[in-house]
Scaffold this active site. Structure first.
Site, short mmCIF file in Angstrom:
data_model
loop_
_atom_site.label_atom_id
_atom_site.label_comp_id
_atom_site.label_asym_id
_atom_site.label_seq_id
_atom_site.Cartn_x
_atom_site.Cartn_y
_atom_site.Cartn_z
CG HIS A 9 -2.20 -0.79 0.88
ND1 HIS A 9 -2.48 -1.99 1.46
CD2 HIS A 9 -3.18 -0.55 0.00
CE1 HIS A 9 -3.61 -2.45 0.97
NE2 HIS A 9 -4.05 -1.59 0.07
CD GLU A 64 8.85 7.41 -48.42
OE1 GLU A 64 9.51 7.72 -47.42
OE2 GLU A 64 8.27 6.33 -48.54
CG ASP A 79 13.31 8.10 -47.45
OD1 ASP A 79 14.56 8.02 -47.39
OD2 ASP A 79 12.56 7.24 -46.97
CB CYS A 123 4.47 10.89 -41.37
SG CYS A 123 5.04 10.10 -42.88
C1 PEP Z 1 10.26 9.66 -44.29
O1 PEP Z 1 10.97 9.20 -45.19
O2 PEP Z 1 10.13 10.88 -44.06
C2 PEP Z 1 9.54 8.74 -43.41
C3 PEP Z 1 8.65 9.20 -42.54
O3 PEP Z 1 9.81 7.41 -43.48
P1 PEP Z 1 11.15 6.75 -42.87
O4 PEP Z 1 11.81 7.76 -42.01
O5 PEP Z 1 10.70 5.55 -42.13
O6 PEP Z 1 11.92 6.42 -44.10
MG MG Z 2 10.86 7.15 -45.82
#
Ligand code: PEP
Ligand code: MG
Length: 537
Positions: free
Chosen positions: A188, A427, A451, A498
């Site tokens: 506890h 990308e 990328d 992303c």
């Molecule tokens: C990117 O290329 O921006 C991406 C999000 O993918 P990774 O970094 O996995 O290549």
């Molecule tokens: Mg990528």
């Protein structure tokens, strides 16, 4: 400086002086009593007073740590009134004609030993509770106050063990952290430490010499650093500051909408590598998952993950996100992510080589297994499927054809399957230039700036030597992003980022002005970004 390891009960960082709680067991003398009836009456009164103390502690804990934390004192009251416990004390008084304090001490030892010997971890932990109530009862019998020691300045409290009542009686504003030698995470005291949000470690084998020295409790790594050097202290002070800032932000921004002052809503999603990242995603209040790098499921294995293994992982993520969008990117191996069991040839230019969608379209058995798992999991939440490294409309159409075929197969066999949104990663410069055509094919775009930057600037993202010329804000990249947003919107395709650039605070305003719909970032960046977006016009 040296480090002692322990087990974290509540994470967090505390820096301060150590106060070793020297707790000797109340000195209990044994003496003969002439009149056992009188002694039993004295015990009865002490039991009632102890019960009142526990009731008061319950009320105090209720105010400070709430119902669940306070409950222990209700349990203590029940233990104190337990017939076996009181019978044992009374029998010793009657049978041996001895004083109550001694009878309580013997009963306490017997009961604690009995609990400690039990297999059940929960019952084992009750030994500390028995000792706790018995100590209190003895103090009452002796006419002492039951209050635990306190110190003036806030300290890291180190103790052999801490009883729940000691824990709750300590002035919270004076305790930076708890460190104990014994105790279990089920005790506890541990539960109270968690409820009070105080960094706490158990199982730390410290010596009394640490009394009065400066130390750092690192509840994240589960260790206490004794007499840290200046460099370590500075490092932890910065971490502590960041943690405090994060906590403040969490409180401020959690549950709020990600919306600009003029009412533009931005989807703020998280990037993940697997189910292990989910706690951070939920803690940081992500509105969805914008990139699940599914290749990590393949990277952590010695052989191809089966459909069932993949299905289980995708389903867990979909269910945990409870209807929020979860974008899962199909396998993106090759280049810097090599997997032995794929048996890929060594290439001179792997970043420009056999990778991602190129492998999947070339090895349908691998692609189909993943797509079947994804489509089955899509019946359990809101899944989006995204294809990486796209350079042509043909690749998208061929990938979509697999989805149509597998969906039909699943439906024909009566296996549940959803209707996921389909998207592509932007990308490659090629995908940017044909983004208008691609937009007609898919529901969403997610710009992979990592990328995209490497292919546009012809800078290998792995080559540290080129870091100084790797201009992530290069106008070529920013114009490409703008172009993709415009082309996507012409065909009702929503557009997100992303890649790492999505979390760059210097560009948040630019992205919002460009019309970006979504940003998918590491969990830690979500709340700072929400704050930044909410401050934009
Ligand atoms: C990117 O290329 O921006 C991406 C999000 O993918 P990774 O970094 O996995 O290549
Ligand atoms: Mg990528």
């Amino acid at each position: 400086m040296y480090v002692l390891k322990g087990k974290t009960v509540f994470a967090g960082i505390a820096i301060g002086r150590v106060n070793v709680l020297k707790k000797e067991r109340s000195n209990v003398r044994r003496y003969r009593v002439e009149n056992t009836a009188e002694e039993l009456e004295r015990l009865k009164i002490a039991l009632e007073s102890t019960d009142k103390e526990l009731e008061a502690l319950y009320e105090k804990a209720l105010k400070e740590v709430g119902e669940s934390g306070a409950m222990i004192f209700d349990v203590h009251r029940m233990m104190l009134q337990d017939q076996d416990y009181t019978d044992s004390i009374e029998n010793i008084i009657r049978g041996q004609e001895v004083n109550s304090e001694f009878a309580v001490a013997v009963t306490s030892d017997n009961f604690a030993e009995m609990f400690s010997a039990m297999d059940d971890e929960y019952m084992k932990a009750r030994a500390a509770d028995i000792k706790d109530i018995s100590e209190r009862l003895i103090s009452v019998l002796k006419g002492e106050s039951g209050a635990a020691e306190d110190s003036e300045e806030p300290v890291i409290l180190a103790a052999e063990d801490l009883s729940p009542s000691e824990t709750v009686q300590l002035d919270k504003s004076r305790i930076l952290a708890f460190v104990t030698k014994y105790g279990s995470s089920n005790s506890h005291t541990a539960i109270l430490a968690r409820t009070m949000s105080i960094p706490a470690l158990i199982g730390v084998d410290f010596s009394e010499e640490i009394d009065g020295v400066t130390a750092i409790v690192d509840g994240i790594r589960g260790e206490i650093i004794i007499e840290p050097d200046a460099e370590t202290l500075a490092k932890y002070r910065t971490m502590q500051k960041e943690e405090a800032e994060k906590k403040k932000l969490l409180k401020e921004m959690k549950g709020k909408e990600t919306v600009t002052k003029s009412g533009r809503k931005i989807r703020l999603y998280s990037n993940i590598g697997g189910t292990g990242d989910l706690p951070a995603v939920l803690e940081n209040d992500a509105e969805g998952i914008g990139l699940f790098r599914s290749e990590f499921l393949y990277l952590e294995k010695e052989d191809y993950p089966t459909e069932e293994e993949q299905f289980a992982a995708y389903k867990t993520v979909a269910e945990s996100m409870a209807g929020k969008l979860v974008v899962i990117r199909t396998l993106d191996i090759g280049a810097d992510k090599q997997i032995d069991y794929f048996g890929l040839d060594k290439e001179d230019n792997p970043a420009l080589g056999y990778r991602a969608i190129r492998i999947c379209l070339d090895r349908p058995e691998v692609f189909r297994t993943q797509l079947r798992a994804l489509l089955r999991a899509s019946a359990y939440g809101n899944i989006g499927i995204m294809f990486p490294m796209i350079i042509s409309v043909d690749e998208v159409r061929r990938s979509k054809k697999y989805i149509e075929e597998i969906s039909a197969e699943l439906k024909a066999s009566g296996i549940a399957c959803g209707d996921p949104e389909i998207g592509v990663m932007i990308e490659t410069p090629a995908s940017v230039m044909i983004s208008e055509e691609l937009a007609k094919e898919v529901d969403f775009f997610s710009i992979g700036t990592n990328d995209l930057t490497q292919y546009t600037l012809a800078i290998d993202r792995q080559n540290l030597k080129l870091d100084s010329i790797n201009d992530t804000h290069h106008p070529a990249i920013l114009r490409m992003i703008k172009m993709v947003v415009e082309n996507g919107h012409k065909h009702n395709t929503w557009v997100g980022i992303c890649g790492e650039l999505g979390a760059d605070p210097e560009l948040t305003k630019t992205f919002v002005e460009m019309g970006i719909d979504e940003l998918s970032v590491s969990p830690n960046f979500i709340l700072p970004l929400r704050k930044a977006i909410r401050s934009l016009e």
